[in-house]
Write an enzyme that holds these catalytic residues in place. Structure first.
Site, PDB file in Angstrom:
ATOM      1  N   GLY A  11       0.822  -1.205   0.000  1.00 33.01           N
ATOM      2  CA  GLY A  11       0.000   0.000   0.000  1.00 33.01           C
ATOM      3  C   GLY A  11       0.854   1.252   0.000  1.00 33.01           C
ATOM      4  N   ARG A  72       0.808  -5.470  -5.753  1.00 36.86           N
ATOM      5  CA  ARG A  72       0.925  -6.728  -5.027  1.00 36.86           C
ATOM      6  C   ARG A  72       1.499  -7.756  -6.002  1.00 36.86           C
ATOM      7  NH1 ARG A  72      -0.167  -4.729   0.099  1.00 36.86           N
ATOM      8  NH2 ARG A  72      -2.085  -3.507   0.062  1.00 36.86           N
ATOM      9  N   ASP A 103       5.227  -4.805   6.138  1.00 31.57           N
ATOM     10  CA  ASP A 103       5.650  -6.140   6.547  1.00 31.57           C
ATOM     11  C   ASP A 103       5.895  -7.079   5.373  1.00 31.57           C
ATOM     12  OD1 ASP A 103       4.338  -9.087   7.271  1.00 31.57           O
ATOM     13  OD2 ASP A 103       5.700  -8.349   8.806  1.00 31.57           O
ATOM     14  N   GLY A 104       4.941  -7.141   4.433  1.00 33.57           N
ATOM     15  CA  GLY A 104       5.096  -8.026   3.282  1.00 33.57           C
ATOM     16  C   GLY A 104       6.279  -7.645   2.420  1.00 33.57           C
ATOM     17  N   THR A 125       4.142   2.797   5.722  1.00 36.99           N
ATOM     18  CA  THR A 125       2.774   2.323   5.897  1.00 36.99           C
ATOM     19  C   THR A 125       2.049   3.256   6.851  1.00 36.99           C
ATOM     20  OG1 THR A 125       1.394   0.590   6.879  1.00 36.99           O
ATOM     21  CG2 THR A 125       3.673   0.685   7.614  1.00 36.99           C
ATOM     22  N   ASP A 127      -0.291   2.507   8.765  1.00 37.36           N
ATOM     23  CA  ASP A 127      -0.769   1.787   9.950  1.00 37.36           C
ATOM     24  C   ASP A 127       0.175   1.907  11.146  1.00 37.36           C
ATOM     25  OD1 ASP A 127      -2.998   0.984   8.583  1.00 37.36           O
ATOM     26  OD2 ASP A 127      -2.300  -1.053   8.191  1.00 37.36           O
ATOM     27  N   ASP A 129       2.682   0.048  11.988  1.00 38.13           N
ATOM     28  CA  ASP A 129       2.688  -1.285  12.611  1.00 38.13           C
ATOM     29  C   ASP A 129       3.957  -2.085  12.355  1.00 38.13           C
ATOM     30  OD1 ASP A 129       2.289  -1.678   9.903  1.00 38.13           O
ATOM     31  OD2 ASP A 129       0.648  -3.105  10.138  1.00 38.13           O
ATOM     32  N   ARG A 171      -5.788  -2.719   9.778  1.00 39.51           N
ATOM     33  CA  ARG A 171      -6.201  -4.126   9.722  1.00 39.51           C
ATOM     34  C   ARG A 171      -5.803  -4.886  10.972  1.00 39.51           C
ATOM     35  NH1 ARG A 171      -3.477  -7.272   4.994  1.00 39.51           N
ATOM     36  NH2 ARG A 171      -1.738  -6.964   6.419  1.00 39.51           N
ATOM     37  N   LYS A 214     -25.496  15.754  23.229  1.00 38.44           N
ATOM     38  CA  LYS A 214     -26.366  15.663  22.060  1.00 38.44           C
ATOM     39  C   LYS A 214     -25.792  14.814  20.927  1.00 38.44           C
ATOM     40  CE  LYS A 214     -29.497  18.425  23.778  1.00 38.44           C
ATOM     41  NZ  LYS A 214     -30.822  17.925  24.158  1.00 38.44           N
ATOM     42  N   GLU A 222     -10.763  -0.741  11.012  1.00 40.66           N
ATOM     43  CA  GLU A 222     -11.352  -1.734  10.112  1.00 40.66           C
ATOM     44  C   GLU A 222     -11.006  -3.170  10.486  1.00 40.66           C
ATOM     45  OE1 GLU A 222      -9.765  -1.200   6.190  1.00 40.66           O
ATOM     46  OE2 GLU A 222      -7.682  -1.363   6.864  1.00 40.66           O
ATOM     47  N   HIS A 249      -9.725   4.986   1.227  1.00 39.03           N
ATOM     48  CA  HIS A 249      -8.398   5.288   0.688  1.00 39.03           C
ATOM     49  C   HIS A 249      -8.036   6.762   0.718  1.00 39.03           C
ATOM     50  CE1 HIS A 249      -8.899   1.167  -0.729  1.00 39.03           C
ATOM     51  NE2 HIS A 249      -7.587   1.131  -0.811  1.00 39.03           N
ATOM     52  N   ILE A 250      -8.965   7.616   1.116  1.00 36.21           N
ATOM     53  CA  ILE A 250      -8.612   9.019   1.291  1.00 36.21           C
ATOM     54  C   ILE A 250      -7.493   9.160   2.319  1.00 36.21           C
ATOM     55  CG2 ILE A 250     -10.293   9.481   3.140  1.00 36.21           C
ATOM     56  CD1 ILE A 250     -10.752  12.207   1.900  1.00 36.21           C
ATOM     57  N   GLN A 251      -7.397   8.176   3.224  1.00 30.12           N
ATOM     58  CA  GLN A 251      -6.383   8.231   4.275  1.00 30.12           C
ATOM     59  C   GLN A 251      -4.968   8.029   3.750  1.00 30.12           C
ATOM     60  OE1 GLN A 251      -8.159   5.841   7.882  1.00 30.12           O
ATOM     61  NE2 GLN A 251      -9.236   5.266   6.021  1.00 30.12           N
ATOM     62  N   ARG A 252      -4.833   7.413   2.592  1.00 32.07           N
ATOM     63  CA  ARG A 252      -3.500   7.126   2.055  1.00 32.07           C
ATOM     64  C   ARG A 252      -2.937   8.279   1.223  1.00 32.07           C
ATOM     65  NH1 ARG A 252      -3.507   1.103  -0.460  1.00 32.07           N
ATOM     66  NH2 ARG A 252      -3.791  -0.107   1.455  1.00 32.07           N
TER      67      ARG A 252
END
Length: 319
Positions: A11, A72, A103-104, A125, A127, A129, A171, A214, A222, A249-252
């Protein structure tokens, strides 16, 4: 080390272009040629490469995504695919690789290192992570993107007296949800590292309503479940109506923050230095504000530590 390659895989993350730029310019400064490998390991197998010079990486430090593209590559996981990749490296006289990804991506690079082609990994990444580094490229930019979205959604939540569920990426790791939830003032944060008890969530929502609150914001990673699934659970357990926003995917995307640009520059330069010293199977990271390199196997063997104190703080501040 006369000629090195650089590729991005998995990603995309903001800051990858800044890292590519740093690798190319640091290497050229040191008298080393650089080859850009397009579309990650798939491009390596297929021999999709181009020589990169100073001008090739001009005007990309501020761009999101990756100039070298990403993909990928299931084929690279096979012995035959790895053999093709090694043949391409030999044919193009590449002495070592800088790989940028998660990681991958790291696991793929270890295969090449074991076959005589030293690789150095840069953690890219959103994430956050990758064990061994306090922060990964793209995390800060993605965090700020999510915070901006939370702020805007809160305006609508306030206007309509509603509970909103915001689904963010993550993830297997909840760092993005935790940091964004804390910074955005979310009432509830759901992450993979902490067991979710629907009764507790309902209690917090009802407690807020009882004191006149309120609206509420719930941030869900996710990796736990989708925002829609969580909305259904709330409906089933307490008949609570919600609205769901999936940021996706706006986050990427987007221009990397200053922090990610600086981190990418430091990581890229360090990766070249490590390769030039003849070391492979190393990962670049930042630990206690210091840029370091460490054995890449640590990224697989260690478990990334989730900040339980920060998670507890987020609950205390959202009462």
């Amino acid at each position: 080390m006369k000629r090195i390659g650089v590729l991005t895989s998995g990603g995309d993350a903001p800051g990858m272009n800044a890292a590519i730029r740093a690798v190319v310019r640091k290497a050229i400064y040191e008298g080393v040629e650089v080859v850009g490998i397009l579309h990650g390991y798939q491009g390596l197998i297929e021999g999709k490469m181009e020589k990169l010079d100073l001008g090739s990486v001009g005007d990309i430090i501020q761009r999101g995504g990756t100039k070298l593209y990403s993909a990928r590559c299931p084929e690279f996981r096979t012995e035959e695919g790895q053999k093709k990749a090694i043949e391409q490296l030999k044919a193009n006289n590449i002495d070592g690789l800088v790989i940028i990804g998660g990681d991958g991506t790291y696991r793929g690079s270890m295969t090449l290192t074991k076959n005589g082609f030293p690789c150095v990994g840069i953690p890219g990444t959103i994430d956050n992570d990758i064990p061994g580094t306090d922060y990964t490229l793209g995390f800060d930019t993605a965090l700020n993107t999510v915070i901006e979205c939370i702020d805007k959604i809160r305006d609508t939540a306030t206007s309509h007296d509603r509970t909103f569920i915001i689904e963010v990426m993550g993830r297997d790791a909840g760092d993005l949800a935790l940091w964004a939830g804390l910074a955005g003032g979310a009432e509830t944060i759901i992450v993979p590292e902490v067991e979710m008890k629907i009764e507790e969530v309902v209690e917090r929502l009802e407690s807020g309503t009882a004191r006149g609150k309120k609206h509420s914001i719930i941030v869900v990673a996710e990796g736990v479940m989708s925002g829609q699934d969580f909305a259904l659970k709330l409906k089933e357990h307490a008949n609570i109506e919600t609205r769901v926003s999936v940021l996706g995917h706006i986050q990427r995307g987007g221009s990397p923050t200053g922090r990610d640009r600086v981190l990418a520059s430091l990581f890229g330069a360090k990766a070249v230095e490590v390769l030039m010293a003849g070391h492979g199977g190393r990962a670049i990271g930042i630990q206690n504000h210091q840029v370091v390199d460490y054995d890449m196997t640590e990224a697989f063997e260690k478990t990334e530590v989730f900040d339980q104190k920060m998670y507890q703080l987020s609950k205390e501040l959202s009462i």
